[in-house]
Design an enzyme around this catalytic site. Structure first.
Site, mmCIF file in Angstrom:
data_model
loop_
_atom_site.group_PDB
_atom_site.id
_atom_site.type_symbol
_atom_site.label_atom_id
_atom_site.label_comp_id
_atom_site.label_asym_id
_atom_site.label_seq_id
_atom_site.Cartn_x
_atom_site.Cartn_y
_atom_site.Cartn_z
ATOM 1 N N CYS A 53 57.712 25.820 35.322
ATOM 2 C CA CYS A 53 56.727 26.677 36.052
ATOM 3 C C CYS A 53 55.601 25.938 36.994
ATOM 4 O O CYS A 53 55.438 24.561 36.735
ATOM 5 C CB CYS A 53 55.842 27.491 34.991
ATOM 6 S SG CYS A 53 55.289 28.921 35.501
ATOM 7 N N ASP A 56 52.599 31.319 23.958
ATOM 8 C CA ASP A 56 51.835 29.962 24.760
ATOM 9 C C ASP A 56 50.600 29.607 23.800
ATOM 10 O O ASP A 56 50.258 30.566 22.972
ATOM 11 C CB ASP A 56 51.474 30.337 26.219
ATOM 12 C CG ASP A 56 51.164 29.227 26.999
ATOM 13 O OD1 ASP A 56 51.126 28.217 26.890
ATOM 14 O OD2 ASP A 56 51.355 29.492 28.406
#
Length: 245
Positions: A7, A156
């Site tokens: 990412c 996360d």
């Protein structure tokens, strides 16, 4: 095979390195406060030069953001939305809206939960995920939710000020029960937050996730990837896949 997403892409060179290394997906951040934030124009140019086999995921923050126009303008194949407990209802409505529009083939919608918002108690996350699993099972006859929608969730280590890209891990051991419950309910867990080539094997061993997601752990500087770290990360994941098989 564990799904691997690299990412925080900001340029074509880094995206091609991730593809060459064997990543399944690349991610583009549209959150303006992120040092990895990119424009629609930049993403459209990069996406147009990537192979169709690689998933291209747009990352959005906040329940009020609407990724549909960005998705249609750029050729992205999926979205990742960071939400809090209060934002779940809005996210569900948004996914239904996307479903009524023209979805790209094999569209994937990830909902991301910053674990620090829930402190030591993951029961709220468990209740929300159970609700999603039940909603998939209770669809009217003849109606089905496509694979990749309302079934993939990213955990996360972020917080309200910095939803992702913190470079810190969350407590994987405390999330083991949550991960097991997701597997039992047919939900896909993607682990993010502080992953590196050195620790991703441990994260996979502890949580047995469907996928892993990395940004800062393979960077030379914010927004610029370190090619060898990207390759080492994918190698480490595939080594765990070989051991599991």
């Amino acid at each position: 095979m564990t799904w691997v997403k690299i990412c925080g892409m900001t340029n074509l060179e880094d995206a091609l390195v991730a593809v060459e290394a064997g990543a399944d997906a690349v991610g583009f951040v549209f959150y303006e406060k992120s040092p990895r934030c990119v424009t629609v124009e930049t993403v459209r140019e990069i996406v147009g030069k990537l192979p169709g086999s690689v998933e291209k995921i747009g990352v959005f923050v906040g329940p009020d953001e609407d990724p549909i126009n960005v998705l249609l303008q750029t050729g992205l194949t999926g979205t990742q939305s960071y939400i809090s407990a209060e934002g779940v209802a809005g996210s569900k409505a948004r996914n239904r809206a996307i479903g009524r529009d023209c979805l790209p083939p094999h569209f994937r919608s990830l909902m991301a939960f910053p674990m620090s918002l829930f402190g030591e108690d993951v029961s709220e996350i468990e209740r929300m995920l159970t609700g999603f699993a039940e909603s998939r099972k209770r669809m009217p006859e003849g109606v089905s939710i496509p694979e990749g929608v309302l079934d993939t969730f990213l955990m996360d280590s972020g917080n309200l000020g910095q939803p992702g890209g913190t470079g810190r891990t969350f407590d994987w051991m405390k999330a083991r029960g949550l991960a097991e419950g997701m597997r039992e309910n047919g939900l896909k867990l993607v682990v993010a937050g502080g992953l590196t080539p050195e620790n991703v094997g441990e994260a996979i061993s502890v949580l047995q996730p469907w996928g892993v997601d990395v940004a800062s752990g393979v960077e030379a500087s914010p927004g610029k990837k370190d090619a060898e770290k990207v390759r080492a990360f994918v190698r480490a994941v595939r080594e765990m896949d070989r051991k599991a098989s």
